[in-house]
Design a protein around this motif. Structure first.
Motif, PDB file in Angstrom:
ATOM      1  N   GLU A 147     -67.196 -10.382  20.746  1.00  0.00           N
ATOM      2  CA  GLU A 147     -67.045 -11.191  19.534  1.00  0.00           C
ATOM      3  C   GLU A 147     -67.753 -10.539  18.350  1.00  0.00           C
ATOM      4  O   GLU A 147     -67.244 -10.553  17.224  1.00  0.00           O
ATOM      5  CB  GLU A 147     -67.599 -12.592  19.771  1.00  0.00           C
ATOM      6  N   SER A 288     -72.530 -16.209  18.724  1.00  0.00           N
ATOM      7  CA  SER A 288     -71.384 -16.571  19.552  1.00  0.00           C
ATOM      8  C   SER A 288     -71.394 -18.066  19.859  1.00  0.00           C
ATOM      9  O   SER A 288     -70.368 -18.752  19.733  1.00  0.00           O
ATOM     10  CB  SER A 288     -71.413 -15.761  20.857  1.00  0.00           C
ATOM     11  N   THR A 292     -68.625 -21.078  18.659  1.00  0.00           N
ATOM     12  CA  THR A 292     -67.966 -21.970  19.609  1.00  0.00           C
ATOM     13  C   THR A 292     -68.289 -23.427  19.302  1.00  0.00           C
ATOM     14  O   THR A 292     -67.402 -24.294  19.298  1.00  0.00           O
ATOM     15  CB  THR A 292     -68.402 -21.633  21.049  1.00  0.00           C
ATOM     16  N   THR A 328     -62.387 -17.621  24.201  1.00  0.00           N
ATOM     17  CA  THR A 328     -63.511 -17.307  23.320  1.00  0.00           C
ATOM     18  C   THR A 328     -63.164 -16.170  22.382  1.00  0.00           C
ATOM     19  O   THR A 328     -63.410 -16.235  21.168  1.00  0.00           O
ATOM     20  CB  THR A 328     -64.742 -16.930  24.163  1.00  0.00           C
TER      21      THR A 328
END
Length: 391
Positions: A147, A288, A292, A328
């Protein structure tokens, strides 16, 4: 250690109930659920049969297993044991070595079912000690690094977007072969970007060239005794979707427990993706989790605010039931266009789970359910943890 190696100890603080299951799944034949005591007794099968033999109940047990256990209205194994052996003989003390270990599982008094269907226990050492495998933490960190590169390497981001659009087009055309090929291409693009350049400009292929080789994680071992409880999986839907109690139970490490683990970083490898320190690794993990969490809060607007408050100190998601890799990464790729990201994920899930109606039901986010459990009569989001450097 040379100048390129950094290592430090970290504390893993459990914020929300967290489960990391192994390959083992307990069926109703593997345990006795003493609902009066709120205890699940995991059976040592050899000692259990020795106990039955001692009480001259082997034949009765065999009859119960073959004729009643599988019946919808049949007694659970604990109730059979109480009726056959006497309640005083079905305590942990009297069962003795027939119980290999015990888990807590408090249920509502008005719902006294004497089995919990299948139970996914938390992974343990050979001596029964609860721990968190370093591989689970490593997997979470590896995903966070992908990510991070999506955010910092625009060419890499565009490459994944391009393949995702191909996947979406294949899904719309009902071309299963092209869809499978596009999904494999997503993995290929990621693997290639994760290759480092250890010697001049010559890339080498395979796991030995991976950036991920530059980060090593130890198993997280408990600082003190660990408390767990068997809790039910709960799906919380978007909008008008109901709260669904799923007939799956997991043994969760409870909030407040702490474990310790180490991270070792080889910056001669990780520098090729712009990571030069352990501090940067922790920042990448936190970013990260924040992405989310932001997405979930935007999507699940109907969720009780208490759930978000309970998990407010977490800086990572860990363990089973917290998401999957493609979701993700794809939502990070389409951070500026979450609707397209949701369509791509629906295409993936519809191919893998055709009967779940992801293409029809997943309108706001995919998958459309937030994974929760109920502890102390309150709903909790699962898998929230806080990672802090301690030395």
């Amino acid at each position: 250690m040379n100048d390129t190696i950094q290592s430090a100890m970290y504390k893993l603080h459990i914020v929300g109930p967290t489960n990391i299951g192994g390959r083992e799944k307990l069926t109703t034949k593997d345990y006795l659920y003493n609902y009066d005591a709120g205890e699940v007794y995991l059976l040592n099968q050899r000692e259990w049969f020795a106990y039955l033999y001692k009480h001259k109940a082997v034949s009765s047990f065999e009859q119960y297993v073959t004729q009643e256990m599988t019946q919808p209205k049949g007694r659970g194994m604990y109730q059979w044991a109480v009726d056959t052996l006497g309640k005083h003989n079905v305590t942990r003390q009297h069962l003795g070595n027939a119980v290999s270990s015990m888990m807590k599982a408090n249920r509502c008094a008005e719902n006294r079912k004497n089995s919990l269907n299948d139970i996914i226990p938390h992974i343990r050492c050979i001596d029964g000690t609860i721990y968190t495998p370093g591989s689970s933490i490593k997997g979470m960190i590896d995903t966070a690094i992908i990510e991070f590169l999506i955010q910092t390497d625009h060419r890499f981001k565009r490459n994944i977007q391009q393949v995702c659009h191909q996947l979406l087009q294949a899904y719309q055309n009902r071309d299963n072969r092209a869809q499978g090929r596009a999904l494999r291409d997503v993995d290929s693009v990621i693997r290639k970007r994760m290759q480092c350049i250890p010697d001049g400009n010559n890339r080498i292929n395979g796991a030995i060239s991976s950036i991920f080789r530059g980060i090593s994680i130890s198993d997280a071992m408990p600082i003190d005794s660990i408390t767990t409880e068997v809790l039910q999986k709960i799906d919380y839907g978007v909008g008008r979707d109901a709260v669904n109690d799923i007939s799956v139970w997991r043994e969760y490490i409870l909030p407040g427990n702490e474990l310790e683990f180490s991270i070792t970083l080889d910056t001669s490898i990780t520098q090729h993706v712009g990571i030069h320190s352990l501090e940067e690794v922790l920042t990448i993990i936190e970013q990260s989790q924040q992405r989310t969490r932001k997405l979930l809060k935007q999507s699940f607007k109907n969720i009780p605010s208490s759930i978000w408050q309970q998990g407010s100190t977490a800086n990572a998601y860990l363990g089973g039931n917290t998401g999957f890799l493609h979701k993700t990464i794809i939502m990070a790729v389409f951070e500026d266009n979450p609707a397209t990201g949701t369509d791509v994920i629906k295409a993936i899930l519809s191919k893998q789970f055709d009967d779940h109606e992801h293409n029809i039901q997943d309108r706001v986010i995919s998958p459309r359910m937030l994974k929760l459990t109920r502890w102390r009569n309150e709903l909790w989001e699962v898998g929230g943890v806080r990672i802090e450097r301690i030395k």
